[in-house]
Design an enzyme around this catalytic site. Structure first.
Site, PDB file in Angstrom:
ATOM      1  N   LYS A   1       0.827  -1.213   0.000  1.00  0.00           N
ATOM      2  CA  LYS A   1       0.000   0.000   0.000  1.00  0.00           C
ATOM      3  C   LYS A   1       0.857   1.258   0.000  1.00  0.00           C
ATOM      4  O   LYS A   1       2.046   1.230   0.352  1.00  0.00           O
ATOM      5  CB  LYS A   1      -0.926   0.016   1.230  1.00  0.00           C
ATOM      6  CG  LYS A   1      -0.157   0.033   2.571  1.00  0.00           C
ATOM      7  CD  LYS A   1       0.065   1.399   3.143  1.00  0.00           C
ATOM      8  CE  LYS A   1       1.442   1.738   3.529  1.00  0.00           C
ATOM      9  NZ  LYS A   1       2.150   1.573   4.648  1.00  0.00           N
TER      10      LYS A   1
ATOM     11  N   ASP B   1      -2.857  -0.326   7.347  1.00  0.00           N
ATOM     12  CA  ASP B   1      -2.104  -1.117   6.364  1.00  0.00           C
ATOM     13  C   ASP B   1      -2.751  -2.482   6.119  1.00  0.00           C
ATOM     14  O   ASP B   1      -2.910  -2.910   4.972  1.00  0.00           O
ATOM     15  CB  ASP B   1      -0.652  -1.321   6.832  1.00  0.00           C
ATOM     16  CG  ASP B   1       0.154  -0.043   6.784  1.00  0.00           C
ATOM     17  OD1 ASP B   1      -0.441   1.021   6.526  1.00  0.00           O
ATOM     18  OD2 ASP B   1       1.372  -0.103   7.009  1.00  0.00           O
TER      19      ASP B   1
ATOM     20  N   ASN C   1      12.978 -13.408   1.112  1.00  0.00           N
ATOM     21  CA  ASN C   1      13.230 -11.957   1.069  1.00  0.00           C
ATOM     22  C   ASN C   1      14.115 -11.501   2.227  1.00  0.00           C
ATOM     23  O   ASN C   1      14.843 -10.525   2.110  1.00  0.00           O
ATOM     24  CB  ASN C   1      11.926 -11.148   1.147  1.00  0.00           C
ATOM     25  CG  ASN C   1      11.045 -11.333  -0.058  1.00  0.00           C
ATOM     26  OD1 ASN C   1      10.048 -12.037   0.013  1.00  0.00           O
ATOM     27  ND2 ASN C   1      11.401 -10.723  -1.178  1.00  0.00           N
TER      28      ASN C   1
ATOM     29  N   SER D   1       7.876 -11.895  -1.796  1.00  0.00           N
ATOM     30  CA  SER D   1       7.233 -10.605  -2.011  1.00  0.00           C
ATOM     31  C   SER D   1       7.914  -9.798  -3.098  1.00  0.00           C
ATOM     32  O   SER D   1       9.134  -9.808  -3.219  1.00  0.00           O
ATOM     33  CB  SER D   1       7.248  -9.796  -0.711  1.00  0.00           C
ATOM     34  OG  SER D   1       6.506  -8.612  -0.906  1.00  0.00           O
TER      35      SER D   1
ATOM     36  N   GLU E   1       0.594  -7.496  12.678  1.00  0.00           N
ATOM     37  CA  GLU E   1       1.087  -6.113  12.638  1.00  0.00           C
ATOM     38  C   GLU E   1       1.438  -5.616  14.044  1.00  0.00           C
ATOM     39  O   GLU E   1       2.401  -4.877  14.228  1.00  0.00           O
ATOM     40  CB  GLU E   1       0.023  -5.199  12.008  1.00  0.00           C
ATOM     41  CG  GLU E   1      -0.018  -5.260  10.498  1.00  0.00           C
ATOM     42  CD  GLU E   1       1.132  -4.454   9.860  1.00  0.00           C
ATOM     43  OE1 GLU E   1       2.240  -5.009   9.737  1.00  0.00           O
ATOM     44  OE2 GLU E   1       0.900  -3.293   9.492  1.00  0.00           O
TER      45      GLU E   1
ATOM     46  N   GLY F   1      10.480  -3.180   4.700  1.00  0.00           N
ATOM     47  CA  GLY F   1      10.874  -2.078   5.586  1.00  0.00           C
ATOM     48  C   GLY F   1      11.109  -0.781   4.834  1.00  0.00           C
ATOM     49  O   GLY F   1      12.030  -0.032   5.131  1.00  0.00           O
ATOM     50  N   ALA F   2      10.256  -0.481   3.834  1.00  0.00           N
ATOM     51  CA  ALA F   2      10.466   0.736   3.038  1.00  0.00           C
ATOM     52  C   ALA F   2       9.224   1.625   2.994  1.00  0.00           C
ATOM     53  O   ALA F   2       9.184   2.584   2.241  1.00  0.00           O
ATOM     54  CB  ALA F   2      10.888   0.354   1.623  1.00  0.00           C
TER      55      ALA F   2
ATOM     56  N   GLY G   1       4.207  -1.129   3.232  1.00  0.00           N
ATOM     57  CA  GLY G   1       3.320  -2.107   3.860  1.00  0.00           C
ATOM     58  C   GLY G   1       3.694  -3.560   3.610  1.00  0.00           C
ATOM     59  O   GLY G   1       2.816  -4.415   3.517  1.00  0.00           O
ATOM     60  N   SER G   2       5.008  -3.846   3.553  1.00  0.00           N
ATOM     61  CA  SER G   2       5.391  -5.259   3.385  1.00  0.00           C
ATOM     62  C   SER G   2       4.969  -6.065   4.604  1.00  0.00           C
ATOM     63  O   SER G   2       4.593  -7.232   4.497  1.00  0.00           O
ATOM     64  CB  SER G   2       6.895  -5.409   3.142  1.00  0.00           C
ATOM     65  OG  SER G   2       7.625  -5.238   4.335  1.00  0.00           O
ATOM     66  N   SER G   3       5.020  -5.442   5.783  1.00  0.00           N
ATOM     67  CA  SER G   3       4.645  -6.179   7.006  1.00  0.00           C
ATOM     68  C   SER G   3       3.167  -6.542   6.978  1.00  0.00           C
ATOM     69  O   SER G   3       2.778  -7.637   7.384  1.00  0.00           O
ATOM     70  CB  SER G   3       4.961  -5.358   8.262  1.00  0.00           C
ATOM     71  OG  SER G   3       4.231  -4.145   8.268  1.00  0.00           O
TER      72      SER G   3
HETATM   73  N1  LIG Z   1       8.317 -11.017   2.488  1.00  0.00           N
HETATM   74  C1  LIG Z   1       8.535 -11.022   3.792  1.00  0.00           C
HETATM   75  N2  LIG Z   1       9.034 -12.115   4.403  1.00  0.00           N
HETATM   76  C2  LIG Z   1       9.247 -12.106   5.721  1.00  0.00           C
HETATM   77  N3  LIG Z   1       9.031 -11.066   6.546  1.00  0.00           N
HETATM   78  C3  LIG Z   1       8.550  -9.967   6.024  1.00  0.00           C
HETATM   79  C4  LIG Z   1       8.271  -9.872   4.622  1.00  0.00           C
HETATM   80  N4  LIG Z   1       7.798  -8.645   4.386  1.00  0.00           N
HETATM   81  C5  LIG Z   1       7.795  -7.996   5.573  1.00  0.00           C
HETATM   82  N5  LIG Z   1       8.235  -8.771   6.570  1.00  0.00           N
HETATM   83  C6  LIG Z   1       8.358  -8.387   7.993  1.00  0.00           C
HETATM   84  O1  LIG Z   1       7.948  -7.019   8.108  1.00  0.00           O
HETATM   85  C7  LIG Z   1       9.032  -6.189   8.574  1.00  0.00           C
HETATM   86  C8  LIG Z   1       9.014  -4.836   7.880  1.00  0.00           C
HETATM   87  O2  LIG Z   1       7.918  -4.130   8.396  1.00  0.00           O
HETATM   88  P1  LIG Z   1       7.895  -2.551   8.559  1.00  0.00           P
HETATM   89  O3  LIG Z   1       9.055  -2.068   9.373  1.00  0.00           O
HETATM   90  O4  LIG Z   1       6.540  -2.242   9.050  1.00  0.00           O
HETATM   91  O5  LIG Z   1       8.084  -1.994   7.090  1.00  0.00           O
HETATM   92  P2  LIG Z   1       7.057  -1.950   5.869  1.00  0.00           P
HETATM   93  O6  LIG Z   1       5.770  -2.530   6.339  1.00  0.00           O
HETATM   94  O7  LIG Z   1       6.940  -0.506   5.540  1.00  0.00           O
HETATM   95  O8  LIG Z   1       7.696  -2.677   4.753  1.00  0.00           O
HETATM   96  C9  LIG Z   1      10.280  -6.977   8.245  1.00  0.00           C
HETATM   97  O9  LIG Z   1      11.308  -6.607   9.141  1.00  0.00           O
HETATM   98  C10 LIG Z   1       9.816  -8.422   8.443  1.00  0.00           C
HETATM   99  O10 LIG Z   1       9.844  -8.761   9.821  1.00  0.00           O
HETATM  100  C1  LIG Z   2       3.316   5.120  10.298  1.00  0.00           C
HETATM  101  C2  LIG Z   2       2.069   4.301  10.003  1.00  0.00           C
HETATM  102  O1  LIG Z   2       0.968   5.212   9.892  1.00  0.00           O
HETATM  103  C3  LIG Z   2       2.186   3.539   8.678  1.00  0.00           C
HETATM  104  C4  LIG Z   2       3.356   2.604   8.619  1.00  0.00           C
HETATM  105  O2  LIG Z   2       3.462   1.993   7.344  1.00  0.00           O
HETATM  106  P1  LIG Z   2       4.761   1.161   6.934  1.00  0.00           P
HETATM  107  O3  LIG Z   2       4.957   0.050   7.923  1.00  0.00           O
HETATM  108  O4  LIG Z   2       5.938   2.101   6.963  1.00  0.00           O
HETATM  109  O5  LIG Z   2       4.468   0.641   5.569  1.00  0.00           O
HETATM  110  C5  LIG Z   2       1.829   3.360  11.163  1.00  0.00           C
HETATM  111  C6  LIG Z   2       0.433   2.756  11.227  1.00  0.00           C
HETATM  112  O6  LIG Z   2      -0.518   3.333  10.682  1.00  0.00           O
HETATM  113  O7  LIG Z   2       0.302   1.714  11.880  1.00  0.00           O
HETATM  114 MG   LIG Z   3       4.715  -2.074   8.084  1.00  0.00          MG
END
Ligand SMILES: Nc1ncnc2c1ncn2[C@@H]1O[C@H](COP(=O)(O)OP(=O)(O)O)[C@@H](O)[C@H]1O
Ligand SMILES: C[C@@](O)(CCOP(=O)(O)O)CC(=O)O
Ligand SMILES: [Mg+2]
Length: 398
Positions: A13, A205, A55, A136, A194, A141-142, A145-147
């Site tokens: 997202k 997310d 990943n 993925s 989450e 972690g960018a 919304g990978s988490s």
């Molecule tokens: N494809 C994946 N495989 C395993 N873990 C994942 C994957 N994608 C995300 N994660 C988990 O989500 C975390 C990243 O989440 P976050 O810091 O919220 O960043 P974002 O949601 O913006 O990418 C990673 O450190 C990992 O623990």
């Molecule tokens: C900063 C926040 O608004 C979004 C975080 O998104 P991401 O994990 O950086 O993709 C936190 C949340 O809504 O839970």
């Molecule tokens: Mg996240």
């Protein structure tokens, strides 16, 4: 115990407006992306639970009997989905060897998997032997919304494997979506994932990962925006690593230290999200005008300043905003900030050469940059026939 095998996917997202403020009860507007996380769940007879997470280079396996000792005696706290079961989290942290407060990528992913796996199967009296592989297209972690895509996939696949939700696939459909009731349940379990990864997520997310499309999210209330103009957006990844958990905690600290300074900023972000929603709705009822785009650009600029005030900016994001503005384009960070990704709004009249030059400028800074499509479908189940060859190949390696 019978385990239903499946392949599921969920989208990443981008938050248009409202990141961080949404954690404190303000409104956010978020869109799903055409980048997805795929998960394959296979039943096994090895007596083991295995996860393959290429990943993040994590490949682990446990005996089912060992995991069964972690199941809490009382299911009451586990079934109360309003918060995490603190006893299960404590046991899992001890089992995986993760101290409280760790930010290690792999540990968070493993904890989220084990938490959802145990919550789904605790009630059935028996933990099943299975293998889960996840791949993925999203950067981890960018800010995209990978988490949440990961948590939504885990929830959907494990609920489906247990028979808690039926398969939406039919003889005619190789890709299908669940109904509202099932999506509500998937979303609730994904929110627990989450919570493990983010600490204090707003839920926006996982809502986008589940429902897809373009959503208004306010204090847990999810409203899909049905009539939205076709926005063109450039996504840029500064590749500066950051943790959502740390950034969310930082904003909370600032709020506690300077409530009379930060609270009005969050109120202003709320007003930005409302004004953006209003503008998008005007753009669909009348035809979009240059003035509408002027407003959207101003909102982007103001919000980017607010996010800097909250302390979630980064010099790489400042550079990105400056570089795009030199080409007449407006950008703001998206997601938790502190690095990670930004969105840049392209106007309908923005010429192809301007987009190409901007992309090149950003790549020259060392960033990844691409034009994206927004509003992709939420969580889906696929038959293997409907999954891209390259994704199947990666999943089949494990
Ligand atoms: N494809 C994946 N495989 C395993 N873990 C994942 C994957 N994608 C995300 N994660 C988990 O989500 C975390 C990243 O989440 P976050 O810091 O919220 O960043 P974002 O949601 O913006 O990418 C990673 O450190 C990992 O623990
Ligand atoms: C900063 C926040 O608004 C979004 C975080 O998104 P991401 O994990 O950086 O993709 C936190 C949340 O809504 O839970
Ligand atoms: Mg996240």
């Amino acid at each position: 115990m019978h385990i239903k095998e499946c392949i599921v996917s969920a989208p990443g997202k981008a938050i248009l407006h409202g990141e961080h403020a949404v954690v404190h009860g303000k409104m956010a507007l978020a869109v799903s992306l055409n980048l997805r996380t795929y998960l394959q769940l296979q039943a096994t007879f090895t007596g083991k639970v295995s996860i393959n997470l290429p990943n993040i280079n994590a490949f682990l396996s446990w005996d089912v009997t060992t995991l069964s000792h972690l199941v809490p005696e009382s299911k009451a706290d586990l079934e109360n989905m309003d918060e995490l079961d603190a006893e299960l989290v404590r046991r899992l942290r001890h089992f995986v060897g993760v101290p409280n407060g760790t930010l290690d990528t792999r540990s968070m992913a493993v904890l989220a998997f084990l938490y959802i796996y145990i919550s789904v199967f605790a009630g059935s009296g028996e933990l099943p032997s299975l293998t889960v592989s996840v791949w993925s297209e999203l950067p981890t972690g960018a800010g995209l919304g990978s988490s949440s895509a990961y948590s939504v996939c885990l929830a959907a696949a494990l609920l489906s494997a247990s028979g808690t939700i039926p398969s939406p696939l039919s003889d005619q459909e190789n890709t299908a979506r669940w109904g509202e009731v099932e999506m509500e349940l998937i979303n609730r379990y994904a929110f627990q994932g989450e919570r493990i990864i983010h600490g204090n997520p707003s839920g926006v997310d996982n809502a986008v990962g589940t429902w897809g499309g373009i959503l208004r999210y306010h204090s847990g209330k999810i409203t899909p925006l049905s009539r939205v103009p076709m926005l063109r957006i450039l996504l840029t990844n500064t590749k500066v690593p950051r943790s959502t958990k740390v950034l969310v905690a930082g904003v909370r600290d600032k709020m506690n230290k300077f409530p009379f300074i930060i609270n009005p900023v969050l109120d202003s972000v709320d007003a930005i999200s409302c004004t953006c929603e209003q503008t998008l709705s005007e753009m669909t009822s009348d035809s979009p005008t240059p003035e509408h785009y002027d407003t959207l650009e101003e909102l982007i600029d103001i919000n980017q300043h607010h996010l800097n005030v909250m302390g979630v900016g980064h010099p790489a994001l400042d550079t990105l905003c400056r570089v795009t503005l030199a080409r007449g384009l407006h950008s703001k960070l998206t997601g938790a900030g502190g690095g990670g990704c930004a969105i840049t709004l392209l106007r309908p009249e923005t010429e192809h050469s301007v987009v190409q030059n901007t992309v090149q400028d950003l790549r020259d800074c060392g960033y990844d940059c691409w034009e994206t499509r927004i509003g992709a479908a939420g969580v889906q189940e696929h038959s293997p026939l409907a999954v891209k060859e390259e994704v199947l190949e990666v999943l089949a390696c494990y």
